[in-house]
Scaffold this active site. Structure first.
Site, PDB file in Angstrom:
ATOM      1  N   LYS A 113       0.838  -1.209   0.000  1.00 53.72           N
ATOM      2  CA  LYS A 113       0.000   0.000   0.000  1.00 53.72           C
ATOM      3  C   LYS A 113       0.867   1.252   0.000  1.00 53.72           C
ATOM      4  O   LYS A 113       0.509   2.264  -0.601  1.00 53.72           O
ATOM      5  CB  LYS A 113      -0.967  -0.014   1.183  1.00 53.72           C
ATOM      6  CG  LYS A 113      -2.123  -0.960   0.925  1.00 53.72           C
ATOM      7  CD  LYS A 113      -3.049  -1.064   2.104  1.00 53.72           C
ATOM      8  CE  LYS A 113      -4.156  -2.066   1.824  1.00 53.72           C
ATOM      9  NZ  LYS A 113      -4.787  -2.533   3.056  1.00 53.72           N
ATOM     10  N   LYS A 196      -5.274 -12.669  -7.843  1.00 52.23           N
ATOM     11  CA  LYS A 196      -6.554 -12.822  -7.132  1.00 52.23           C
ATOM     12  C   LYS A 196      -7.591 -11.787  -7.575  1.00 52.23           C
ATOM     13  O   LYS A 196      -7.262 -10.767  -8.162  1.00 52.23           O
ATOM     14  CB  LYS A 196      -6.330 -12.719  -5.633  1.00 52.23           C
ATOM     15  CG  LYS A 196      -6.005 -11.331  -5.143  1.00 52.23           C
ATOM     16  CD  LYS A 196      -6.312 -11.206  -3.646  1.00 52.23           C
ATOM     17  CE  LYS A 196      -6.488  -9.765  -3.260  1.00 52.23           C
ATOM     18  NZ  LYS A 196      -7.233  -9.526  -2.043  1.00 52.23           N
ATOM     19  N   LYS A 199     -10.582  -5.642  -5.239  1.00 56.05           N
ATOM     20  CA  LYS A 199     -11.090  -4.339  -5.667  1.00 56.05           C
ATOM     21  C   LYS A 199     -10.009  -3.503  -6.323  1.00 56.05           C
ATOM     22  O   LYS A 199     -10.229  -2.874  -7.347  1.00 56.05           O
ATOM     23  CB  LYS A 199     -11.680  -3.583  -4.469  1.00 56.05           C
ATOM     24  CG  LYS A 199     -13.140  -3.936  -4.254  1.00 56.05           C
ATOM     25  CD  LYS A 199     -13.662  -3.378  -2.967  1.00 56.05           C
ATOM     26  CE  LYS A 199     -12.981  -3.971  -1.782  1.00 56.05           C
ATOM     27  NZ  LYS A 199     -13.838  -4.543  -0.753  1.00 56.05           N
TER      28      LYS A 199
HETATM   29  P1  ADP Z   1     -10.120  -6.490  -1.645  1.00 52.71           P
HETATM   30  O1  ADP Z   1      -8.904  -7.302  -1.907  1.00 52.71           O
HETATM   31  O2  ADP Z   1     -11.088  -6.525  -2.767  1.00 52.71           O
HETATM   32  O3  ADP Z   1      -9.822  -5.070  -1.177  1.00 52.71           O
HETATM   33  P2  ADP Z   1     -10.576  -6.983   1.102  1.00 52.71           P
HETATM   34  O4  ADP Z   1      -9.106  -6.844   1.315  1.00 52.71           O
HETATM   35  O5  ADP Z   1     -11.464  -5.912   1.615  1.00 52.71           O
HETATM   36  O6  ADP Z   1     -10.844  -7.200  -0.435  1.00 52.71           O
HETATM   37  O7  ADP Z   1     -11.013  -8.391   1.705  1.00 52.71           O
HETATM   38  C1  ADP Z   1     -12.071  -8.647   2.595  1.00 52.71           C
HETATM   39  C2  ADP Z   1     -12.079 -10.127   2.942  1.00 52.71           C
HETATM   40  O8  ADP Z   1     -12.264 -10.915   1.779  1.00 52.71           O
HETATM   41  C3  ADP Z   1     -10.769 -10.609   3.561  1.00 52.71           C
HETATM   42  O9  ADP Z   1     -11.055 -11.606   4.521  1.00 52.71           O
HETATM   43  C4  ADP Z   1     -10.039 -11.200   2.401  1.00 52.71           C
HETATM   44  O10 ADP Z   1      -9.121 -12.184   2.808  1.00 52.71           O
HETATM   45  C5  ADP Z   1     -11.174 -11.804   1.592  1.00 52.71           C
HETATM   46  N1  ADP Z   1     -10.827 -11.819   0.163  1.00 52.71           N
HETATM   47  C6  ADP Z   1     -10.741 -10.741  -0.654  1.00 52.71           C
HETATM   48  N2  ADP Z   1     -10.400 -11.111  -1.908  1.00 52.71           N
HETATM   49  C7  ADP Z   1     -10.269 -12.471  -1.868  1.00 52.71           C
HETATM   50  C8  ADP Z   1      -9.943 -13.448  -2.846  1.00 52.71           C
HETATM   51  N3  ADP Z   1      -9.722 -13.115  -4.106  1.00 52.71           N
HETATM   52  N4  ADP Z   1      -9.885 -14.732  -2.450  1.00 52.71           N
HETATM   53  C9  ADP Z   1     -10.135 -15.090  -1.166  1.00 52.71           C
HETATM   54  N5  ADP Z   1     -10.463 -14.214  -0.212  1.00 52.71           N
HETATM   55  C10 ADP Z   1     -10.529 -12.920  -0.540  1.00 52.71           C
END
Ligand code: ADP
Ligand code: TRP
Length: 331
Positions: A113, A196, A199
């Site tokens: 980040k 993966k 967002k």
């Molecule tokens: P993003 O990566 O879209 O910003 P977040 O970091 O807010 O998502 O993730 C929120 C929750 O969802 C966390 O517990 C994270 O581990 C899970 N998560 C997000 N993306 C994935 C993914 N592609 N596969 C598995 N778990 C995910």
């Protein structure tokens, strides 16, 4: 078992996507049946990357409606918004006193980040893991359902618990453990050829996407020119399609396309059509409920208020004990 405590949260930085659902929220729904669960919306955490959110309350309501649509039940679990529970901040302060800048600086999500927002490498971003540890430890949670990308933050939370216990010669905090839906950490892939779904990667299929949008996104998934020799290993872009299919389709469907891959007769168009079909089947009921829950703001606010009360009660109990252990007067 029934008294074991579960906690998890998601930052309200956008709508929930399939990565959030299969990586985390699906576990919440399962765990609320058996454990004493707290599920929250991490709006303070979102300030580490979005210092001026457009409408922070609306964003929190959006996630709340999506939680409920996925099946989290306020009768079974405590659902709350992080910023409604100010007790967390005091614990965050104590934990920060025993957390070292060296270890915070090594956290990969921080480094990533910091690279993405070089003009805003703020102290909140740096201490993100201690705030997350405070979220967890304030309820003395034992289980934390999160995706694989949260492993390092979880390791920091365990360190916070261990260190507090060591310094004050107590066993007050249990060491929180990651919880995975089917035993193993799941990484929901992106369908754009990259790693993966996330967002910030801009490759999400959102729970709020309607059928047409889902089909369009799946049909656009990146593929290659097809297998050249029988039984060859799958390149990442193709493996991602299969992984996604493993998540939403039946084992027979996966097997069918696997055999087609192995004998080089696979047609990606057919595979994507099937994948989109199965995805829509899983998502449709959730989609409908999101629309329904979002339409009643009053109900959402009521649920958040009741949740905050319960969460504050639990956090205050922990905090009082922590103050006593460190040597402060209890409130
Ligand atoms: P993003 O990566 O879209 O910003 P977040 O970091 O807010 O998502 O993730 C929120 C929750 O969802 C966390 O517990 C994270 O581990 C899970 N998560 C997000 N993306 C994935 C993914 N592609 N596969 C598995 N778990 C995910
Ligand atoms: N860091 C988590 C994420 O990005 C959100 C979060 C904040 C969290 N505090 C937490 C998750 C406590 C589990 C427990 O998804």
């Amino acid at each position: 078992m029934e008294n074991e405590i579960v906690l998890s949260g998601i930052r309200p930085t956008g709508n929930l996507h399939l990565g959030n659902y299969f990586g985390a929220v699906r576990s919440f729904v399962k765990m609320q049946e058996e454990y004493n669960c707290y599920f929250f919306i991490a709006d303070w955490h979102s300030l580490t990357t979005h210092p001026k959110p457009e409408n922070i309350q609306r964003s929190a309501r959006t996630i709340l409606a999506e939680y409920l649509a996925c099946g989290i039940d306020p009768e079974k679990a405590t659902i709350y918004i992080q910023s409604d529970v100010h007790e967390t901040i005091e614990l965050y302060l104590y934990l920060n006193m025993n957390t070292y800048i060296g270890e915070l600086g090594r956290v990969t999500t921080f480094k990533e980040k910091a690279r993405r927002q070089p003009d805003n490498v703020n102290a909140g971003l740096f201490t993100y893991p201690t705030l997350m540890a405070a979220d967890i430890l304030q309820h003395r949670a034992k289980w934390v359902p999160v995706g694989k990308d949260q492993e390092q933050n979880m390791e920091m939370a365990r360190k916070c618990a261990r260190r507090f216990n060591n310094i004050y010669q107590t066993e007050f905090f249990p060491e929180p453990q990651n919880y995975y839906f089917s035993g193993d950490a799941l990484k929901v892939p992106g369908l754009d050829g990259s790693g993966k779904m996330g967002k910030s990667d801009g490759n999400c299929i959102f729970l709020i996407d309607d059928e047409k949008v889902v089909r369009k996104k799946v049909m656009r998934a990146v593929t290659d020119s097809g297998p050249q020799t029988p039984n060859s290993p799958k390149p990442e872009v193709i493996q991602n399609l299969f992984t996604m299919m493993g998540i939403v389709s039946t084992p027979d469907t996966v097997k069918y396309f696997d055999e087609k891959w192995n004998d080089c007769s696979i047609r990606y168009g057919d595979m994507k059509k099937q994948l989109a079909e199965d995805m829509v089947r899983v998502m449709q009921p959730i989609h409908e409920r999101i629309v329904e829950f979002s339409s009643n703001e009053e109900r959402l606010d009521r649920i958040a208020r009741v949740g905050a009360e319960k969460a504050r009660e639990s956090a205050a109990r922990t905090l009082n004990e922590v103050r006593r252990i460190i040597g402060f007067r209890p409130y």
